[in-house]
Write a protein that holds these residues in place. Structure first.
Motif, PDB file in Angstrom:
ATOM      1  N   LEU A 135      83.735 -16.887  23.374  1.00  0.00           N
ATOM      2  CA  LEU A 135      83.014 -16.044  24.325  1.00  0.00           C
ATOM      3  C   LEU A 135      81.736 -15.475  23.732  1.00  0.00           C
ATOM      4  O   LEU A 135      80.995 -14.785  24.404  1.00  0.00           O
ATOM      5  N   GLY A 136      81.477 -15.731  22.465  1.00  0.00           N
ATOM      6  CA  GLY A 136      80.226 -15.269  21.867  1.00  0.00           C
ATOM      7  C   GLY A 136      80.244 -13.814  21.444  1.00  0.00           C
ATOM      8  O   GLY A 136      79.196 -13.236  21.176  1.00  0.00           O
ATOM      9  N   ALA A 149      78.474 -12.991  18.262  1.00  0.00           N
ATOM     10  CA  ALA A 149      77.015 -12.831  18.335  1.00  0.00           C
ATOM     11  C   ALA A 149      76.669 -11.453  18.893  1.00  0.00           C
ATOM     12  O   ALA A 149      75.585 -10.922  18.643  1.00  0.00           O
ATOM     13  N   ALA A 159      73.858  -8.389  17.553  1.00  0.00           N
ATOM     14  CA  ALA A 159      72.939  -7.984  18.627  1.00  0.00           C
ATOM     15  C   ALA A 159      73.047  -6.473  18.853  1.00  0.00           C
ATOM     16  O   ALA A 159      72.047  -5.793  19.096  1.00  0.00           O
ATOM     17  N   GLY A 192      72.145 -16.519  19.548  1.00  0.00           N
ATOM     18  CA  GLY A 192      72.475 -15.365  20.390  1.00  0.00           C
ATOM     19  C   GLY A 192      71.636 -14.153  20.033  1.00  0.00           C
ATOM     20  O   GLY A 192      71.124 -13.446  20.913  1.00  0.00           O
ATOM     21  N   ALA A 207      68.893 -11.851  22.004  1.00  0.00           N
ATOM     22  CA  ALA A 207      68.883 -10.388  22.018  1.00  0.00           C
ATOM     23  C   ALA A 207      67.479  -9.854  21.728  1.00  0.00           C
ATOM     24  O   ALA A 207      67.049  -8.868  22.332  1.00  0.00           O
ATOM     25  N   VAL A 225      73.314  -6.978  24.485  1.00  0.00           N
ATOM     26  CA  VAL A 225      74.544  -7.476  23.866  1.00  0.00           C
ATOM     27  C   VAL A 225      75.112  -8.644  24.666  1.00  0.00           C
ATOM     28  O   VAL A 225      75.544  -9.659  24.101  1.00  0.00           O
ATOM     29  N   ALA A 246      73.211 -11.927  24.142  1.00  0.00           N
ATOM     30  CA  ALA A 246      73.575 -12.568  22.875  1.00  0.00           C
ATOM     31  C   ALA A 246      74.906 -13.301  23.006  1.00  0.00           C
ATOM     32  O   ALA A 246      75.028 -14.474  22.612  1.00  0.00           O
ATOM     33  N   ALA A 247      75.893 -12.625  23.571  1.00  0.00           N
ATOM     34  CA  ALA A 247      77.223 -13.232  23.710  1.00  0.00           C
ATOM     35  C   ALA A 247      77.162 -14.455  24.617  1.00  0.00           C
ATOM     36  O   ALA A 247      77.739 -15.507  24.312  1.00  0.00           O
TER      37      ALA A 247
END
Lengths: 245, 101
Positions: free
Chosen positions: A178-179, A182, A186, B67, B71, B85, B88-89
């Motif tokens: 699902l990221g 990352a 962020a 990602g 952002a 956020v 990025a995801a």
């Protein structure tokens, strides 16, 4: 900060009170939305819902909470996670120093806060409540109302957002797909962004980032971040001292 | 995990409380003030760098880095925190679904 007894330029009527409450609420809503991502990231990092909620209720400082779960997610030890969170929280001590001065009651009932109210004020000492309080100085009554309104609004909505994010992520499958891995850097970058106000801030950030990456192969997970940041801050302080001399 | 959660929480509260409790002379020194202003910038930058491009196998530029790139774009467009956020995801998740990183 000493003009406590002089009336402020802005009238302290019902309208001013409404605007403090409205702004406190809108700050709380924005922060609550970001708490959703904290809750999800924390569960993805391996904490359970109750531990995630405990961080929001007890630690209650966004950057420190993100750092704690980020270091845990990266395989850093508990000592590194606790140390990184504690170092990021040092600024709250200085906020407290300032707030202790401005949260005093106007005369004649003056004097510093005591007992539970002081402990509550300490717990609510975070970026948002401090910024809102300082925006209303030197009007003591408005400053105090802004601090407490923002503190309560952020505390309640931060915890509500955390719960939603944590419960939501706990019901999902593999977070990496699902990221969410990352989302962690962020989140750090979004916290860093507003602080990059000039070239020296950028230089400090770059030195800390490169330093941490260079140290990563030789130090245990979690330690390079602290070591890189310490080197960058130490270097910056030395440079400032030399240019001041 | 619980001891770490509780110790971190206790340290956070004690730091805040110390500010409210201690005499100003103890904390209000230029060096302390300056360090407390610089530390968040340095720590957040180091955390961003390590968590973006370090993995147990070494320096890596993968879906995570892409990602974080998304952002940066979101931040330049002044998007709110949650959007930053989520972008990025979502970027990382989409790239992985396409079989990259």
């Amino acid at each position: 900060m000493t003009g406590a007894t002089t009336p402020s330029a802005a009238p302290d009527g019902p309208r001013a009170r409404d605007s403090i409450a409205a702004r406190a609420l809108s700050i709380g809503v924005a922060v609550g939305a970001y708490a959703v991502s904290f809750g999800a990231i924390s569960v993805a990092a391996g904490l359970d819902v109750l531990q995630t909620q405990a961080l929001s209720a007890l630690l209650f400082s966004g950057a420190s909470q993100f750092a704690f779960v980020g270091v845990v997610a990266a395989g850093g030890g508990f000592v590194a996670a606790v140390a990184t969170a504690a170092l990021l929280g040092l600024r709250n001590g200085l906020y407290g120093l300032h707030l202790a001065r401005v949260l005093t009651a106007p005369p004649p009932g003056g004097g510093r806060l005591r007992g539970w109210r002081r402990a509550g004020a300490a717990h609510f000492t975070i970026d948002e409540s401090t910024a809102m309080a300082m925006a209303h100085e030197p009007d003591v009554a408005a400053t105090r109302r802004a601090f407490w309104a923002t503190g309560w609004s952020v505390f309640l909505l931060w915890n509500l957002g955390t719960l939603l994010g944590a419960v939501g992520a706990a019901s999902l499958a593999d977070p990496a797909v699902l990221g969410l891995d990352a989302a962690i850097p962020a989140g750090f970058l979004a916290l860093l962004w507003p602080r990059l106000v000039d070239r020296s801030a950028w230089a400090l950030a770059l030195v800390a980032a490169v330093g941490a990456l260079l140290l990563a192969p030789v130090l245990r997970p979690g330690v390079p971040v602290i070591a890189g940041a310490a080197l960058a801050v130490g270097g910056a302080l030395l440079l400032e001292r030399r240019s001041a001399a | 995990m619980w001891p770490a959660v509780l110790v971190a929480s206790a340290l956070a509260f004690l730091t805040k409380w110390a500010g409210h409790l201690l005499p100003e002379a103890v904390l209000d020194r230029p060096l302390v003030r300056r360090s407390a202003a610089l530390l968040p910038i340095a720590l957040l930058a180091a955390l961003t760098a390590v968590q973006t491009c370090w993995s147990p196998t070494g320096f890596t530029l993968d879906a995570r880095a892409a990602g974080v790139g998304a952002a940066v774009v979101a931040l330049l467009l002044r998007a709110p925190f949650l959007v930053v956020v989520l972008s990025a995801a979502a970027t990382a998740a989409i790239l992985r679904a396409l079989g990259w990183g």
